[in-house]
Scaffold this motif. Structure first.
Motif, PDB file in Angstrom:
ATOM      1  N   LEU A  15     -21.771  21.939 -16.886  1.00 22.56           N
ATOM      2  CA  LEU A  15     -23.218  21.864 -17.064  1.00 22.56           C
ATOM      3  C   LEU A  15     -23.937  22.903 -16.222  1.00 22.56           C
ATOM      4  CD1 LEU A  15     -23.708  17.988 -17.034  1.00 22.56           C
ATOM      5  CD2 LEU A  15     -23.881  19.512 -19.014  1.00 22.56           C
ATOM      6  N   TRP A  16     -23.441  23.162 -15.017  1.00 27.50           N
ATOM      7  CA  TRP A  16     -24.115  24.067 -14.102  1.00 27.50           C
ATOM      8  C   TRP A  16     -23.807  25.527 -14.365  1.00 27.50           C
ATOM      9  CZ3 TRP A  16     -22.762  20.730  -9.265  1.00 27.50           C
ATOM     10  CH2 TRP A  16     -23.631  19.629  -9.249  1.00 27.50           C
ATOM     11  N   LEU A  17     -23.003  25.798 -15.372  1.00 32.45           N
ATOM     12  CA  LEU A  17     -22.742  27.198 -15.708  1.00 32.45           C
ATOM     13  C   LEU A  17     -23.918  27.806 -16.475  1.00 32.45           C
ATOM     14  CD1 LEU A  17     -18.967  27.087 -16.677  1.00 32.45           C
ATOM     15  CD2 LEU A  17     -19.995  28.296 -14.759  1.00 32.45           C
ATOM     16  N   GLY A  18     -24.951  27.017 -16.748  1.00 34.18           N
ATOM     17  CA  GLY A  18     -26.135  27.509 -17.439  1.00 34.18           C
ATOM     18  C   GLY A  18     -27.121  28.143 -16.487  1.00 34.18           C
ATOM     19  N   ALA A  19     -28.395  27.978 -16.768  1.00 30.65           N
ATOM     20  CA  ALA A  19     -29.437  28.614 -15.965  1.00 30.65           C
ATOM     21  C   ALA A  19     -29.433  28.105 -14.532  1.00 30.65           C
ATOM     22  CB  ALA A  19     -30.802  28.331 -16.600  1.00 30.65           C
ATOM     23  N   SER A  20     -29.721  29.010 -13.613  1.00 30.53           N
ATOM     24  CA  SER A  20     -29.761  28.644 -12.204  1.00 30.53           C
ATOM     25  C   SER A  20     -31.058  27.930 -11.881  1.00 30.53           C
ATOM     26  CB  SER A  20     -29.653  29.905 -11.340  1.00 30.53           C
ATOM     27  OG  SER A  20     -28.426  30.528 -11.545  1.00 30.53           O
ATOM     28  N   LEU A  21     -30.986  27.084 -10.873  1.00 33.05           N
ATOM     29  CA  LEU A  21     -32.163  26.364 -10.416  1.00 33.05           C
ATOM     30  C   LEU A  21     -32.717  27.036  -9.175  1.00 33.05           C
ATOM     31  CD1 LEU A  21     -30.659  22.781 -10.805  1.00 33.05           C
ATOM     32  CD2 LEU A  21     -32.244  23.922 -12.361  1.00 33.05           C
ATOM     33  N   VAL A  22     -34.023  27.016  -9.028  1.00 28.28           N
ATOM     34  CA  VAL A  22     -34.658  27.668  -7.887  1.00 28.28           C
ATOM     35  C   VAL A  22     -34.837  26.662  -6.764  1.00 28.28           C
ATOM     36  CG1 VAL A  22     -36.718  28.859  -7.080  1.00 28.28           C
ATOM     37  CG2 VAL A  22     -35.867  29.272  -9.388  1.00 28.28           C
ATOM     38  N   SER A  23     -34.421  27.034  -5.575  1.00 25.95           N
ATOM     39  CA  SER A  23     -34.608  26.159  -4.423  1.00 25.95           C
ATOM     40  C   SER A  23     -35.347  26.921  -3.338  1.00 25.95           C
ATOM     41  CB  SER A  23     -33.261  25.672  -3.908  1.00 25.95           C
ATOM     42  OG  SER A  23     -32.460  26.750  -3.511  1.00 25.95           O
ATOM     43  N   ALA A  24     -36.260  26.235  -2.710  1.00 21.18           N
ATOM     44  CA  ALA A  24     -37.079  26.899  -1.699  1.00 21.18           C
ATOM     45  C   ALA A  24     -36.236  27.420  -0.549  1.00 21.18           C
ATOM     46  CB  ALA A  24     -38.123  25.907  -1.177  1.00 21.18           C
ATOM     47  N   GLN A  25     -35.131  26.725  -0.245  1.00 21.32           N
ATOM     48  CA  GLN A  25     -34.315  27.102   0.903  1.00 21.32           C
ATOM     49  C   GLN A  25     -33.615  28.442   0.704  1.00 21.32           C
ATOM     50  OE1 GLN A  25     -34.511  24.215  -0.538  1.00 21.32           O
ATOM     51  NE2 GLN A  25     -34.672  22.557   0.934  1.00 21.32           N
ATOM     52  N   CYS A  26     -33.466  28.908  -0.525  1.00 22.34           N
ATOM     53  CA  CYS A  26     -32.768  30.170  -0.796  1.00 22.34           C
ATOM     54  C   CYS A  26     -33.737  31.287  -1.182  1.00 22.34           C
ATOM     55  CB  CYS A  26     -31.740  29.964  -1.908  1.00 22.34           C
ATOM     56  SG  CYS A  26     -30.387  28.877  -1.434  1.00 22.34           S
ATOM     57  N   GLU A  27     -35.028  31.062  -0.989  1.00 23.66           N
ATOM     58  CA  GLU A  27     -36.018  32.060  -1.405  1.00 23.66           C
ATOM     59  C   GLU A  27     -35.907  33.365  -0.629  1.00 23.66           C
ATOM     60  OE1 GLU A  27     -39.866  30.335  -1.236  1.00 23.66           O
ATOM     61  OE2 GLU A  27     -39.690  29.326  -3.170  1.00 23.66           O
ATOM     62  N   ASP A  28     -35.365  33.322   0.577  1.00 22.49           N
ATOM     63  CA  ASP A  28     -35.257  34.535   1.375  1.00 22.49           C
ATOM     64  C   ASP A  28     -34.134  35.453   0.914  1.00 22.49           C
ATOM     65  OD1 ASP A  28     -37.369  33.741   2.918  1.00 22.49           O
ATOM     66  OD2 ASP A  28     -36.122  32.850   4.498  1.00 22.49           O
ATOM     67  N   ALA A  29     -33.220  34.948   0.098  1.00 24.34           N
ATOM     68  CA  ALA A  29     -32.126  35.771  -0.407  1.00 24.34           C
ATOM     69  C   ALA A  29     -32.656  36.744  -1.451  1.00 24.34           C
ATOM     70  CB  ALA A  29     -31.040  34.893  -1.008  1.00 24.34           C
ATOM     71  N   GLY A  76     -24.941  31.112  -9.740  1.00 24.34           N
ATOM     72  CA  GLY A  76     -25.520  31.962 -10.769  1.00 24.34           C
ATOM     73  C   GLY A  76     -25.864  33.344 -10.253  1.00 24.34           C
ATOM     74  N   GLN A  77     -26.407  33.413  -9.043  1.00 23.67           N
ATOM     75  CA  GLN A  77     -26.779  34.710  -8.466  1.00 23.67           C
ATOM     76  C   GLN A  77     -25.550  35.558  -8.140  1.00 23.67           C
ATOM     77  OE1 GLN A  77     -30.735  34.653  -8.962  1.00 23.67           O
ATOM     78  NE2 GLN A  77     -29.788  36.235  -7.730  1.00 23.67           N
ATOM     79  N   LEU A  78     -24.474  34.922  -7.733  1.00 26.45           N
ATOM     80  CA  LEU A  78     -23.254  35.663  -7.416  1.00 26.45           C
ATOM     81  C   LEU A  78     -22.559  36.157  -8.686  1.00 26.45           C
ATOM     82  CD1 LEU A  78     -21.917  33.425  -4.524  1.00 26.45           C
ATOM     83  CD2 LEU A  78     -22.638  35.824  -4.319  1.00 26.45           C
ATOM     84  N   LEU A  79     -22.671  35.403  -9.769  1.00 29.44           N
ATOM     85  CA  LEU A  79     -22.039  35.812 -11.027  1.00 29.44           C
ATOM     86  C   LEU A  79     -22.870  36.809 -11.816  1.00 29.44           C
ATOM     87  CD1 LEU A  79     -20.594  32.417 -12.353  1.00 29.44           C
ATOM     88  CD2 LEU A  79     -19.291  34.407 -11.570  1.00 29.44           C
ATOM     89  N   ALA A  80     -24.202  36.763 -11.672  1.00 24.58           N
ATOM     90  CA  ALA A  80     -25.086  37.573 -12.505  1.00 24.58           C
ATOM     91  C   ALA A  80     -24.757  39.066 -12.482  1.00 24.58           C
ATOM     92  CB  ALA A  80     -26.543  37.335 -12.104  1.00 24.58           C
ATOM     93  N   PRO A  81     -24.520  39.685 -11.314  1.00 23.22           N
ATOM     94  CA  PRO A  81     -24.220  41.123 -11.327  1.00 23.22           C
ATOM     95  C   PRO A  81     -22.941  41.468 -12.078  1.00 23.22           C
ATOM     96  CG  PRO A  81     -24.907  40.429  -9.144  1.00 23.22           C
ATOM     97  CD  PRO A  81     -24.675  39.179  -9.944  1.00 23.22           C
ATOM     98  N   LEU A  82     -22.007  40.554 -12.164  1.00 23.90           N
ATOM     99  CA  LEU A  82     -20.769  40.795 -12.901  1.00 23.90           C
ATOM    100  C   LEU A  82     -20.974  40.604 -14.398  1.00 23.90           C
ATOM    101  CD1 LEU A  82     -18.355  38.849 -10.541  1.00 23.90           C
ATOM    102  CD2 LEU A  82     -18.384  41.331 -10.870  1.00 23.90           C
ATOM    103  N   GLN A  83     -21.871  39.713 -14.764  1.00 26.81           N
ATOM    104  CA  GLN A  83     -22.057  39.365 -16.164  1.00 26.81           C
ATOM    105  C   GLN A  83     -23.090  40.233 -16.871  1.00 26.81           C
ATOM    106  OE1 GLN A  83     -22.986  35.198 -15.723  1.00 26.81           O
ATOM    107  NE2 GLN A  83     -20.839  34.576 -15.670  1.00 26.81           N
ATOM    108  N   LYS A  84     -24.019  40.801 -16.106  1.00 31.28           N
ATOM    109  CA  LYS A  84     -25.075  41.609 -16.722  1.00 31.28           C
ATOM    110  C   LYS A  84     -24.651  43.050 -16.946  1.00 31.28           C
ATOM    111  CE  LYS A  84     -28.915  38.833 -14.961  1.00 31.28           C
ATOM    112  NZ  LYS A  84     -30.104  38.782 -14.079  1.00 31.28           N
ATOM    113  N   GLY A  85     -23.533  43.429 -16.404  1.00 32.43           N
ATOM    114  CA  GLY A  85     -23.056  44.787 -16.607  1.00 32.43           C
ATOM    115  C   GLY A  85     -23.512  45.721 -15.507  1.00 32.43           C
ATOM    116  N   GLY A  86     -22.849  46.826 -15.405  1.00 34.48           N
ATOM    117  CA  GLY A  86     -23.086  47.829 -14.379  1.00 34.48           C
ATOM    118  C   GLY A  86     -21.960  48.832 -14.491  1.00 34.48           C
ATOM    119  N   THR A  87     -21.997  49.874 -13.718  1.00 36.94           N
ATOM    120  CA  THR A  87     -20.923  50.853 -13.791  1.00 36.94           C
ATOM    121  C   THR A  87     -19.629  50.257 -13.246  1.00 36.94           C
ATOM    122  OG1 THR A  87     -21.345  51.765 -11.591  1.00 36.94           O
ATOM    123  CG2 THR A  87     -22.599  52.705 -13.450  1.00 36.94           C
TER     124      THR A  87
END
Length: 259
Positions: A15-29, A76-87
């Motif tokens: 279930l959590w492999l979908g959209a990421s949830l926003v948490s105030a505690q991680c806003e500084d990342a 989700g944030q750690l996987l996104a750069p691998l899944q969205k593509g890049g060189t």
């Protein structure tokens, strides 16, 4: 019978492999990596590597929170750069950076949900540094983490170009063989046997046959267990041999498969 905790954890992970949830505690990342880093051609200079390392370190720390929403967002944030593509240069450096620090999220003292999501991230890495993470996951106390570790092997061998890196494959082989010898969960066993069948090290096919032969005693002790995992492993191994060629497969192993 599958442990209810295993079923629940696997369901939550799906279930959590979908959209990421926003948490105030991680806003500084950092919200994302700059385009000039993701699209960089050639070996990344030190300043761009530092940007990647900062991003990765922040989100791995966020992953190590005892809060489902933070863990989901961080994964989700750690996987996104691998899944969205890049060189290819970026993906290689990013995977190496993640592999370098993700191990702390797999430490036994971390909550099971943290370890599970760390292994889900490790599964998508494309550098050999992920090998030790997968080996660590294969020895985890939670069957859900062990399942994802076994599931990761067939991905990491081609993704990290390990076909001829037999030293790295030996690490995976030992981790899988050791884990299978103690495994009692059918789904985890199936994933690990398939992972062992995906290794291209010439010793892997013979080792898999040894493991399968040793499991005869397991089935004598537990006659209610099905042979589905063993059948699937043999099918996987046979298919891999056909695809790669049988020149490096021991004659005895080929004879056993032909029976």
């Amino acid at each position: 019978m599958l442990d209810r905790r295993f079923i629940g954890c696997a369901l939550l992970a799906t279930l959590w492999l979908g959209a990421s949830l926003v948490s105030a505690q991680c806003e500084d990342a950092p919200a994302q990596l700059p385009n000039d880093v993701v699209n960089h051609q050639g070996q990344l200079p030190a300043d761009k590597v530092a940007v990647i390392n900062e991003y990765v370190a922040a989100w791995v720390e966020c992953l190590k929170q005892d809060d489902a929403e933070k863990i989901s967002e961080a994964r989700g944030q750690l996987l996104a750069p691998l899944q969205k593509g890049g060189t290819a240069f970026f993906s290689s450096q990013y995977s190496a950076s993640v592999a370098g620090v993700l191990g702390t999220a797999l430490d036994p003292q971390q909550p099971m949900l943290v370890r599970l999501n760390a292994m889900i991230v490790a599964r998508d890495l494309t550098e050999a540094g992920a090998v030790n993470l997968i080996a660590k996951g294969a020895a985890d106390a939670a069957p859900a983490v062990r399942y994802w570790a076994g599931n990761a092997v067939c991905r990491i061998v081609p993704a990290a170009r390990l076909n001829n890196n037999f030293e790295a494959q030996q690490v995976l082989m030992k981790a899988l063989v050791d884990a299978i010898a103690k495994e009692t969960d059918a789904r985890v066993t199936n994933a690990m046997l398939k992972g062992l069948a995906c290794l291209t090290d010439p010793q892997a096919a013979a080792k898999l046959m040894e493991v399968l032969n040793a499991r005869i005693a397991v089935h004598m002790r537990r006659p209610g267990d099905t042979l589905a995992a063993e059948r699937e492993a043999i099918r996987q191994l046979s298919g891999n041999i056909i695809q790669r060629g049988a020149d490096n497969v021991p004659a005895e192993t080929k004879q056993q498969l032909a029976r």
